[in-house]
Structure formats: structure tokens, C-alpha cells
Motif scaffolding. Structure first.
Motif, short mmCIF file in Angstrom:
data_model
loop_
_atom_site.label_atom_id
_atom_site.label_comp_id
_atom_site.label_asym_id
_atom_site.label_seq_id
_atom_site.Cartn_x
_atom_site.Cartn_y
_atom_site.Cartn_z
N PRO A 1 0.84 -1.19 0.00
CA PRO A 1 0.00 0.00 0.00
C PRO A 1 0.88 1.25 0.00
CG PRO A 1 -0.71 -1.54 1.69
CD PRO A 1 0.60 -2.05 1.14
N ILE A 2 0.63 2.14 -0.91
CA ILE A 2 1.46 3.34 -1.01
C ILE A 2 0.81 4.41 -0.15
CG2 ILE A 2 2.41 5.07 -2.57
CD1 ILE A 2 2.37 2.92 -4.72
N PHE A 3 1.13 4.37 1.13
CA PHE A 3 0.56 5.31 2.07
C PHE A 3 1.66 6.01 2.83
CE2 PHE A 3 -3.26 2.59 1.74
CZ PHE A 3 -4.10 3.57 1.25
N SER A 4 2.64 6.54 2.11
CA SER A 4 3.60 7.36 2.81
C SER A 4 2.90 8.65 3.23
CB SER A 4 4.82 7.63 1.95
OG SER A 4 4.44 8.31 0.78
N GLN A 5 1.79 8.97 2.54
CA GLN A 5 0.96 10.05 3.03
C GLN A 5 0.18 9.50 4.23
OE1 GLN A 5 -0.03 8.19 0.48
NE2 GLN A 5 -2.20 8.35 0.07
N ASN A 6 -0.40 10.37 5.01
CA ASN A 6 -1.07 9.88 6.21
C ASN A 6 -2.53 9.54 5.93
OD1 ASN A 6 -2.62 12.26 6.35
ND2 ASN A 6 -1.10 13.29 7.59
N PHE A 7 -3.22 9.13 6.98
CA PHE A 7 -4.62 8.75 6.91
C PHE A 7 -5.46 9.85 6.28
CE2 PHE A 7 -8.85 8.65 8.80
CZ PHE A 7 -9.22 7.32 8.67
N LYS B 1 -5.78 17.95 18.35
CA LYS B 1 -5.12 18.32 19.59
C LYS B 1 -3.64 17.93 19.55
CE LYS B 1 -8.71 20.06 21.57
NZ LYS B 1 -8.78 21.49 21.87
N SER B 2 -3.34 16.96 18.70
CA SER B 2 -1.96 16.52 18.43
C SER B 2 -2.02 15.79 17.08
CB SER B 2 -1.45 15.60 19.54
OG SER B 2 -2.12 14.36 19.50
N ASP B 3 -0.92 15.16 16.69
CA ASP B 3 -0.93 14.40 15.43
C ASP B 3 -1.89 13.22 15.49
OD1 ASP B 3 0.89 16.08 14.27
OD2 ASP B 3 2.62 14.78 14.65
N GLU C 1 -1.83 4.98 12.58
CA GLU C 1 -1.50 4.56 11.21
C GLU C 1 -2.70 4.75 10.29
OE1 GLU C 1 0.35 0.73 11.24
OE2 GLU C 1 1.91 1.36 12.64
N LEU C 2 -3.33 3.68 9.83
CA LEU C 2 -4.43 3.79 8.88
C LEU C 2 -5.80 3.58 9.51
CD1 LEU C 2 -2.82 1.96 5.83
CD2 LEU C 2 -2.89 4.40 6.33
N THR C 3 -5.87 3.74 10.84
CA THR C 3 -7.13 3.55 11.57
C THR C 3 -7.41 4.76 12.45
OG1 THR C 3 -6.83 1.16 11.56
CG2 THR C 3 -8.37 2.06 13.17
N PHE C 4 -8.64 5.26 12.36
CA PHE C 4 -9.10 6.38 13.19
C PHE C 4 -10.26 5.84 14.03
CE2 PHE C 4 -11.52 10.56 13.44
CZ PHE C 4 -10.64 11.15 14.33
N THR C 5 -10.07 5.80 15.36
CA THR C 5 -11.08 5.27 16.27
C THR C 5 -11.71 6.43 17.03
OG1 THR C 5 -9.85 3.21 16.50
CG2 THR C 5 -11.52 3.68 18.17
N TYR D 1 -12.76 3.78 11.70
CA TYR D 1 -12.55 4.05 10.28
C TYR D 1 -11.18 3.46 9.90
CZ TYR D 1 -16.05 7.70 11.16
OH TYR D 1 -17.18 8.39 11.53
N THR D 2 -11.15 2.66 8.84
CA THR D 2 -9.89 2.04 8.41
C THR D 2 -9.70 2.21 6.91
OG1 THR D 2 -10.09 0.39 10.17
CG2 THR D 2 -8.54 -0.09 8.40
N ILE D 3 -8.53 2.70 6.52
CA ILE D 3 -8.17 2.77 5.10
C ILE D 3 -7.65 1.39 4.70
CG2 ILE D 3 -6.59 3.77 3.41
CD1 ILE D 3 -8.61 5.78 4.26
N VAL D 4 -8.28 0.77 3.70
CA VAL D 4 -7.88 -0.54 3.22
C VAL D 4 -6.94 -0.40 2.03
CG1 VAL D 4 -8.72 -2.72 2.24
CG2 VAL D 4 -10.03 -1.56 4.03
N SER D 5 -7.27 0.51 1.12
CA SER D 5 -6.44 0.78 -0.06
C SER D 5 -6.72 2.22 -0.49
CB SER D 5 -6.77 -0.20 -1.20
OG SER D 5 -8.04 0.10 -1.75
N ARG D 6 -6.14 2.61 -1.62
CA ARG D 6 -6.35 3.97 -2.11
C ARG D 6 -7.82 4.27 -2.36
NH1 ARG D 6 -2.75 2.06 -6.08
NH2 ARG D 6 -0.64 2.20 -5.31
N GLU D 7 -8.58 3.26 -2.74
CA GLU D 7 -9.99 3.46 -3.11
C GLU D 7 -10.97 2.81 -2.15
OE1 GLU D 7 -7.88 1.92 -5.51
OE2 GLU D 7 -7.30 3.84 -6.40
N GLU D 8 -10.51 2.20 -1.07
CA GLU D 8 -11.44 1.47 -0.20
C GLU D 8 -11.17 1.77 1.26
OE1 GLU D 8 -12.98 -3.08 0.75
OE2 GLU D 8 -11.33 -2.79 -0.64
#
Length: 194
Positions: free
Chosen positions: A50-56, A118-120, A143-147, A162-169
Motif C-alpha cells: 500500500p502506497i501510504f507514505s501520506q497519512n490517513f 489536539k496533536s498528530d 497509522e491507517l485507523t481512526f477510532t 474508520y480504516t483505510i484498506v487501499s487507495r480506493e477502499e
């Protein structure tokens, strides 16, 4: 999507540097075919990760997400859009779900939520919805999960993951708090429409 092409290009440049360094370190007896196989392997490995050098938030924001799944035991349709607003000081979530109740009526919930970083990794805010419900929200990014923990004892309480699975999902799972336990009541898989 230009960002993804730039990231892929950076990965390719990095692979060439690695191969060049390896060829200096390894014996000169390695033939050209072996170098090409190594390069091909590295490129495949880098491209399939997964090309996620960018953040969530780079992946989640400014995209129309459409989802299908289950809500309170019924099939449902979902939409969400995350946007940085007010000079990028807040994240705004626009959300909707639609389902058919057990009595056969269409039930639609619309909501907005505003999150302040409030922070990163920590975000706090407020949720507003079409039931006239308002409650606090507190999100933690890992990482790729926002709770998000939401609600109050006076309204309702639960969490959404919320979880990023891929660029489109992306996937979203909802739980309500019952006593000390979280009980799942909704789950959806979303596709990016941008």
C-alpha cells in the motif's frame, strides 16, 4: 492521483539506488541477469505494498466515499466526506446512512461532525445529526485507523472505527456501549468516488 504517481516514481528511484549500492557491495561476478531480477523483484515488492507514505487524512479527505453494508440488522447505504475547513483548523465529516426499517419505511440519518486536532494523533469535537442529537466525539489516529469514541451518558455512547484498506477502499464499523461492552450495530465497506 498525481500524488500516487509521484510516490511510485520516488519508489522506483529508491529501488535504483538500492540496486546500485548492492552492485558495489556484492561481488562483480553477479551477472546482469541477476541484477535485473533483483530490480524487478524490488519494484514489484514496492509497487504491491500500500502506497501510504501520506497519512490517513491525505487518503481520506476531499473524497466522496460511498458505502454499502449493514445497519441495525438491515442492509444500508452510506456516504461520507471528510474535509479540512476554517483554514484547516478543523476536520468536517458529512455523513449519511439510509436503510429500510422492519416496518418497511425508509430511515435516513444525516450528520455533521467537527474535529479539532489536539496533536498528530488526537482529535476532539462535536457531532450533530438530523435526530437533533448533539454529543462530543474524541478520535485517536493510529497509522491507517481512526477510532472515535462518541456520545455521553445523557444521550448515547459508542465508538466508530474508520480504516483505510487501499487507495480506493475504506471500512467503517460502529459499536454502541452497553454496560462495559461494545456491541457492533453497523458495518460498511466504502469506495472512493473521486
Amino acid at each position: 492521483n498525481l500524488m500516487y504517481f509521484c510516490l511510485i516514481y520516488q519508489h522506483i528511484q529508491c529501488a535504483f539506488l538500492i540496486i546500485h549500492d548492492l552492485s558495489d557491495i556484492l561481488s562483480t561476478k553477479i551477472d546482469a541477469a541477476m541484477k535485473k531480477i533483483s530490480l524487478l523483484f524490488l519494484l514489484i515488492l514496492l509497487y504491491t505494498q500500500p502506497i501510504f507514505s501520506q497519512n490517513f487524512w491525505d487518503a481520506m479527505t476531499d473524497t466522496d466515499w460511498q458505502g454499502t453494508g449493514n445497519l441495525l440488522g438491515s442492509e444500508a447505504e452510506f456516504s461520507m466526506k471528510w474535509t479540512w475547513v476554517l483554514d484547516s483548523k478543523f476536520l468536517k465529516l458529512e455523513f449519511q446512512n439510509k436503510r429500510i426499517s422492519s416496518s418497511g419505511q425508509e430511515v435516513v440519518l444525516q450528520s455533521h461532525a467537527y474535529y479539532q486536532p489536539k496533536s498528530d494523533s488526537l482529535f476532539e469535537g462535536t457531532w450533530f445529526d438530523s435526530r437533533s442529537v448533539i454529543f462530543p466525539v474524541s478520535g485517536t489516529l493510529q497509522e491507517l485507523t481512526f477510532t472515535v469514541l462518541w456520545g455521553s451518558p445523557e444521550t448515547e455512547q459508542g465508538k466508530t472505527v474508520y480504516t483505510i484498506v487501499s487507495r480506493e477502499e475504506a471500512t467503517v464499523t460502529d459499536y454502541f456501549l452497553q454496560g462495559e461492552n461494545y456491541i457492533k450495530f453497523g458495518e460498511a465497506s466504502y469506495q472512493s468516488k473521486n
